[in-house]
Write a protein that holds these residues in place. Structure first.
Motif, PDB file in Angstrom:
ATOM      1  N   CYS A   1       5.136  -3.528  -3.329  1.00  0.00           N
ATOM      2  CA  CYS A   1       5.557  -2.414  -2.468  1.00  0.00           C
ATOM      3  C   CYS A   1       6.020  -2.937  -1.114  1.00  0.00           C
ATOM      4  CB  CYS A   1       4.403  -1.425  -2.306  1.00  0.00           C
ATOM      5  SG  CYS A   1       4.834   0.015  -1.302  1.00  0.00           S
ATOM      6  N   GLN A   2       5.313  -3.930  -0.582  1.00  0.00           N
ATOM      7  CA  GLN A   2       5.709  -4.513   0.703  1.00  0.00           C
ATOM      8  C   GLN A   2       7.023  -5.267   0.585  1.00  0.00           C
ATOM      9  OE1 GLN A   2       2.299  -6.894   1.680  1.00  0.00           O
ATOM     10  NE2 GLN A   2       1.140  -5.168   2.540  1.00  0.00           N
ATOM     11  N   ARG A   3       7.214  -5.966  -0.519  1.00  0.00           N
ATOM     12  CA  ARG A   3       8.413  -6.788  -0.695  1.00  0.00           C
ATOM     13  C   ARG A   3       9.631  -5.955  -1.080  1.00  0.00           C
ATOM     14  NH1 ARG A   3       7.111 -11.979  -2.611  1.00  0.00           N
ATOM     15  NH2 ARG A   3       9.351 -12.375  -2.647  1.00  0.00           N
ATOM     16  N   GLU A   4       9.405  -4.932  -1.902  1.00  0.00           N
ATOM     17  CA  GLU A   4      10.514  -4.102  -2.395  1.00  0.00           C
ATOM     18  C   GLU A   4      10.124  -2.623  -2.261  1.00  0.00           C
ATOM     19  OE1 GLU A   4      11.197  -5.369  -6.398  1.00  0.00           O
ATOM     20  OE2 GLU A   4      12.131  -7.264  -5.800  1.00  0.00           O
ATOM     21  N   PRO A   5      10.249  -2.075  -1.046  1.00  0.00           N
ATOM     22  CA  PRO A   5       9.789  -0.686  -0.807  1.00  0.00           C
ATOM     23  C   PRO A   5      10.468   0.355  -1.685  1.00  0.00           C
ATOM     24  CG  PRO A   5      10.244  -1.831   1.263  1.00  0.00           C
ATOM     25  CD  PRO A   5      10.756  -2.716   0.179  1.00  0.00           C
ATOM     26  N   LYS A   6      11.680   0.066  -2.176  1.00  0.00           N
ATOM     27  CA  LYS A   6      12.395   1.038  -3.002  1.00  0.00           C
ATOM     28  C   LYS A   6      12.119   0.858  -4.492  1.00  0.00           C
ATOM     29  CE  LYS A   6      16.171   1.742   0.293  1.00  0.00           C
ATOM     30  NZ  LYS A   6      17.643   1.682   0.525  1.00  0.00           N
ATOM     31  N   GLY A   7      11.325  -0.141  -4.839  1.00  0.00           N
ATOM     32  CA  GLY A   7      11.014  -0.372  -6.245  1.00  0.00           C
ATOM     33  C   GLY A   7       9.862   0.493  -6.719  1.00  0.00           C
ATOM     34  N   GLU A   8       9.399   0.203  -7.944  1.00  0.00           N
ATOM     35  CA  GLU A   8       8.332   1.026  -8.532  1.00  0.00           C
ATOM     36  C   GLU A   8       6.956   0.600  -8.049  1.00  0.00           C
ATOM     37  OE1 GLU A   8       7.996   0.693 -12.727  1.00  0.00           O
ATOM     38  OE2 GLU A   8       7.570  -1.460 -12.694  1.00  0.00           O
ATOM     39  N   GLY A   9       6.865  -0.502  -7.307  1.00  0.00           N
ATOM     40  CA  GLY A   9       5.560  -1.000  -6.871  1.00  0.00           C
ATOM     41  C   GLY A   9       4.777  -0.001  -6.051  1.00  0.00           C
ATOM     42  N   CYS A  10       5.466   0.737  -5.169  1.00  0.00           N
ATOM     43  CA  CYS A  10       4.775   1.697  -4.300  1.00  0.00           C
ATOM     44  C   CYS A  10       4.172   2.839  -5.122  1.00  0.00           C
ATOM     45  CB  CYS A  10       5.728   2.243  -3.247  1.00  0.00           C
ATOM     46  SG  CYS A  10       6.330   0.978  -2.091  1.00  0.00           S
ATOM     47  N   ALA A  11       4.934   3.349  -6.091  1.00  0.00           N
ATOM     48  CA  ALA A  11       4.421   4.437  -6.929  1.00  0.00           C
ATOM     49  C   ALA A  11       3.227   3.966  -7.762  1.00  0.00           C
ATOM     50  CB  ALA A  11       5.535   4.962  -7.841  1.00  0.00           C
ATOM     51  N   LYS A  12       3.323   2.743  -8.286  1.00  0.00           N
ATOM     52  CA  LYS A  12       2.222   2.191  -9.080  1.00  0.00           C
ATOM     53  C   LYS A  12       0.985   1.972  -8.203  1.00  0.00           C
ATOM     54  CE  LYS A  12       3.741   1.375 -13.351  1.00  0.00           C
ATOM     55  NZ  LYS A  12       2.983   1.752 -14.571  1.00  0.00           N
ATOM     56  N   ARG A  13       1.224   1.486  -6.980  1.00  0.00           N
ATOM     57  CA  ARG A  13       0.109   1.305  -6.040  1.00  0.00           C
ATOM     58  C   ARG A  13      -0.602   2.636  -5.777  1.00  0.00           C
ATOM     59  NH1 ARG A  13       1.875   1.109  -0.025  1.00  0.00           N
ATOM     60  NH2 ARG A  13       2.290   3.246  -0.750  1.00  0.00           N
ATOM     61  N   ASP A  14       0.186   3.663  -5.479  1.00  0.00           N
ATOM     62  CA  ASP A  14      -0.400   4.980  -5.187  1.00  0.00           C
ATOM     63  C   ASP A  14      -1.144   5.525  -6.397  1.00  0.00           C
ATOM     64  OD1 ASP A  14       0.724   4.731  -2.700  1.00  0.00           O
ATOM     65  OD2 ASP A  14       2.448   6.016  -3.138  1.00  0.00           O
ATOM     66  N   GLN A  15      -0.584   5.264  -7.568  1.00  0.00           N
ATOM     67  CA  GLN A  15      -1.229   5.734  -8.805  1.00  0.00           C
ATOM     68  C   GLN A  15      -2.588   5.065  -8.988  1.00  0.00           C
ATOM     69  OE1 GLN A  15       1.308   5.344 -12.253  1.00  0.00           O
ATOM     70  NE2 GLN A  15      -0.423   5.471 -13.648  1.00  0.00           N
ATOM     71  N   LEU A  16      -2.664   3.763  -8.736  1.00  0.00           N
ATOM     72  CA  LEU A  16      -3.925   3.039  -8.891  1.00  0.00           C
ATOM     73  C   LEU A  16      -4.928   3.425  -7.807  1.00  0.00           C
ATOM     74  CD1 LEU A  16      -2.718  -0.522  -9.918  1.00  0.00           C
ATOM     75  CD2 LEU A  16      -4.093   1.028 -11.285  1.00  0.00           C
ATOM     76  N   LEU A  17      -4.431   3.657  -6.594  1.00  0.00           N
ATOM     77  CA  LEU A  17      -5.326   4.057  -5.514  1.00  0.00           C
ATOM     78  C   LEU A  17      -5.907   5.448  -5.753  1.00  0.00           C
ATOM     79  CD1 LEU A  17      -3.404   2.735  -2.365  1.00  0.00           C
ATOM     80  CD2 LEU A  17      -5.628   1.952  -3.206  1.00  0.00           C
ATOM     81  N   GLY A  18      -5.117   6.284  -6.427  1.00  0.00           N
ATOM     82  CA  GLY A  18      -5.583   7.647  -6.702  1.00  0.00           C
ATOM     83  C   GLY A  18      -6.537   7.710  -7.876  1.00  0.00           C
ATOM     84  N   ALA A  19      -6.456   6.694  -8.748  1.00  0.00           N
ATOM     85  CA  ALA A  19      -7.327   6.702  -9.931  1.00  0.00           C
ATOM     86  C   ALA A  19      -8.645   6.015  -9.604  1.00  0.00           C
ATOM     87  CB  ALA A  19      -6.637   5.967 -11.084  1.00  0.00           C
ATOM     88  N   ARG A  20      -9.741   6.665  -9.891  1.00  0.00           N
ATOM     89  CA  ARG A  20     -11.043   6.065  -9.641  1.00  0.00           C
ATOM     90  C   ARG A  20     -11.436   5.146 -10.778  1.00  0.00           C
ATOM     91  NH1 ARG A  20     -14.791  10.975  -7.271  1.00  0.00           N
ATOM     92  NH2 ARG A  20     -13.498  11.447  -5.432  1.00  0.00           N
ATOM     93  N   PRO A  21     -12.076   4.044 -10.450  1.00  0.00           N
ATOM     94  CA  PRO A  21     -12.543   3.166 -11.551  1.00  0.00           C
ATOM     95  C   PRO A  21     -13.581   3.887 -12.394  1.00  0.00           C
ATOM     96  CG  PRO A  21     -13.464   2.482  -9.416  1.00  0.00           C
ATOM     97  CD  PRO A  21     -12.472   3.558  -9.137  1.00  0.00           C
ATOM     98  N   PRO A  22     -13.667   3.527 -13.674  1.00  0.00           N
ATOM     99  CA  PRO A  22     -14.630   4.211 -14.534  1.00  0.00           C
ATOM    100  C   PRO A  22     -16.059   4.041 -14.026  1.00  0.00           C
ATOM    101  CG  PRO A  22     -13.621   2.298 -15.645  1.00  0.00           C
ATOM    102  CD  PRO A  22     -12.916   2.498 -14.360  1.00  0.00           C
ATOM    103  N   ALA A  23     -16.837   5.127 -14.131  1.00  0.00           N
ATOM    104  CA  ALA A  23     -18.212   5.107 -13.637  1.00  0.00           C
ATOM    105  C   ALA A  23     -19.063   4.183 -14.497  1.00  0.00           C
ATOM    106  CB  ALA A  23     -18.784   6.516 -13.645  1.00  0.00           C
ATOM    107  N   THR A  24     -19.961   3.470 -13.842  1.00  0.00           N
ATOM    108  CA  THR A  24     -20.850   2.564 -14.573  1.00  0.00           C
ATOM    109  C   THR A  24     -22.166   3.274 -14.876  1.00  0.00           C
ATOM    110  OG1 THR A  24     -21.676   1.692 -12.497  1.00  0.00           O
ATOM    111  CG2 THR A  24     -19.854   0.511 -13.521  1.00  0.00           C
ATOM    112  N   THR A  25     -22.768   3.013 -16.015  1.00  0.00           N
ATOM    113  CA  THR A  25     -24.046   3.627 -16.400  1.00  0.00           C
ATOM    114  C   THR A  25     -25.175   2.628 -16.188  1.00  0.00           C
ATOM    115  OG1 THR A  25     -23.710   2.923 -18.665  1.00  0.00           O
ATOM    116  CG2 THR A  25     -22.969   5.127 -18.091  1.00  0.00           C
ATOM    117  N   ARG A  26     -26.313   3.148 -15.759  1.00  0.00           N
ATOM    118  CA  ARG A  26     -27.467   2.281 -15.529  1.00  0.00           C
ATOM    119  C   ARG A  26     -28.322   2.211 -16.787  1.00  0.00           C
ATOM    120  NH1 ARG A  26     -29.537   3.862  -9.453  1.00  0.00           N
ATOM    121  NH2 ARG A  26     -27.598   3.337  -8.356  1.00  0.00           N
TER     122      ARG A  26
END
Length: 407
Positions: free
Chosen positions: A382-407
């Motif tokens: 995203c930093q290197r190519e602001p118009k590419g798909e990297g920014c959308a993928k970054r936002d998608q990953l930031l919005g998705a929470r990692p799966p919850a861990t069970t104890r």
């Protein structure tokens, strides 16, 4: 300066005294020599002053244009033209300023002056093309573009490319008729091909007029491949091999076409026959594709052997070494070894921060469900190519929470 030099020359010296020679006769030759030298120096300095002053005027005029200070521009132009009435650069700057602010009468007036002062320059015709194009006078504009191209094809490349990508026949109409015709056609064909490989008009013209053109053959072969016309594509390659056996790059194109069309055995057979004769750059490219072809037919040992030979060939060259790891990544993907492919592309990017390698790192990290690595890679993209798909993928990953861990 003259006085100082003269004093140094005529001052009495204990080591060099001329007895019996009258002072005037002794000094006269030295004075004449010094005076001539001084006059030559002053003439040189005098010649430099106008050049420096013109450079100052040019910089000021360009700055005024950039700021939109038309009054300041006019004041500077008036002073400059008063001092240098026959300088064509001033007329060009004035015409360009008129063109920028859509002041057609001013631009026309100064363009006429520039053409009179510099009849052999391309720039006045190039500016005239822009003025006429701006006013919708297409035929006259293309004529001026052609006149500029006859002097300097590289100057008109950008405009000719834009026209050629939308109206190839117009850019062809602007092709010069003299010695620069081939260069113009090659420049525009290459540029238009990068914009849209499907446009064939320029290469068809080149091959009719200059059938020995290697690059036109190369583009035509790849274009036919993109259309799905494999046999015709390979026929163009074979024609060029017959025309110019020394053009080794065509073997790289042949290997790419075979690999893209899932013809691994044909590629391996071709590579075995041509590899010993290829120069290093072509050899490394073909070896990388040879390794992929070997992986396609399931021969891991042959693929890895080709990669080792490829890495030996590039030695310590950073770009070549990075590409060798990228080739390894592609081979490992072919062999379904995603983890090894990820490691190879990571190494390629460590050596050479090319976003092609970074894109593969991001994609493979995501497929391996390695969220931290994927996020890191997409942030970098995203930093290197602001118009590419990297920014959308970054936002998608930031919005998705990692799966919850069970104890």
């Amino acid at each position: 300066v003259v006085a100082a030099l003269l004093a140094a020359c005529v001052a009495p010296s204990a080591a060099n005294k001329t007895e019996g020679v009258p002072p005037v006769r002794r000094v006269a030759p030295l004075a004449a020599t010094v005076l001539v030298a001084a006059l030559v120096c002053l003439a040189g300095i005098g010649a430099l002053l106008p050049a420096r002053e013109m450079h100052t005027f040019e910089n000021t005029l360009r700055a005024d244009t950039a700021r939109g200070d038309r009054d300041g521009f006019q004041r500077t132009l008036t002073r400059a033209v008063t001092l240098y009435p026959s300088e064509p650069l001033l007329a060009l700057l004035a015409a360009a300023e008129g063109l920028r602010f859509r002041d057609a009468p001013k631009a026309s007036r100064w363009l006429n002056r520039a053409m009179q002062l510099a009849p052999g320059w391309a720039a006045p015709h190039h500016l005239a093309f822009q003025l006429l194009w701006q006013r919708g006078r297409i035929e006259q504009a293309l004529l001026e573009l052609r006149l500029a191209a006859e002097v300097d094809p590289s100057m008109v490349k950008e405009h000719a490319c834009r026209i050629g990508a939308s109206k190839p026949e117009w850019a062809l109409a602007a092709a010069p008729r003299g010695k620069n015709r081939k260069l113009y056609l090659e420049l525009v064909a290459r540029c238009v091909y990068d914009h849209d490989p499907r446009i064939a008009d320029f290469d068809e013209h080149i091959l009719r007029e200059f059938p020995e053109s290697e690059l036109a053959h190369e583009r035509t072969a790849w274009r036919l491949h993109l259309r799905g016309e494999l046999d015709q594509s390979l026929a163009v390659v074979d024609d060029l091999i017959r025309l110019n056996p020394k053009f080794m790059r065509i073997h790289v194109i042949r290997a790419r076409i075979l690999l893209a069309n899932q013809k691994p055995r044909e590629l391996i057979s071709m590579a075995d026959s041509v590899l010993p004769n290829l120069p290093l750059s072509a050899r490394t490219e073909v070896l990388g594709m040879y390794a992929q072809a070997a992986a396609q037919i399931g021969s891991e040992d042959m693929a890895l052997a080709a990669l080792r030979e490829l890495r030996r060939g590039v030695g310590t060259d950073a770009n070549g070494l990075a590409e060798s790891y990228a080739a390894e990544g592609r081979v490992q993907l072919q062999l379904k070894n995603v983890g090894e492919a990820f490691g190879a592309f990571r190494e390629a990017y460590r050596i050479n921060q090319d976003t092609r390698y970074l894109s593969e790192v991001a994609r493979l990290a995501e497929s391996l469900q390695d969220r931290p690595q994927a996020l890191w890679a997409y942030i970098q993209l995203c930093q290197r190519e602001p118009k590419g798909e990297g920014c959308a993928k970054r936002d998608q990953l930031l919005g998705a929470r990692p799966p919850a861990t069970t104890r």
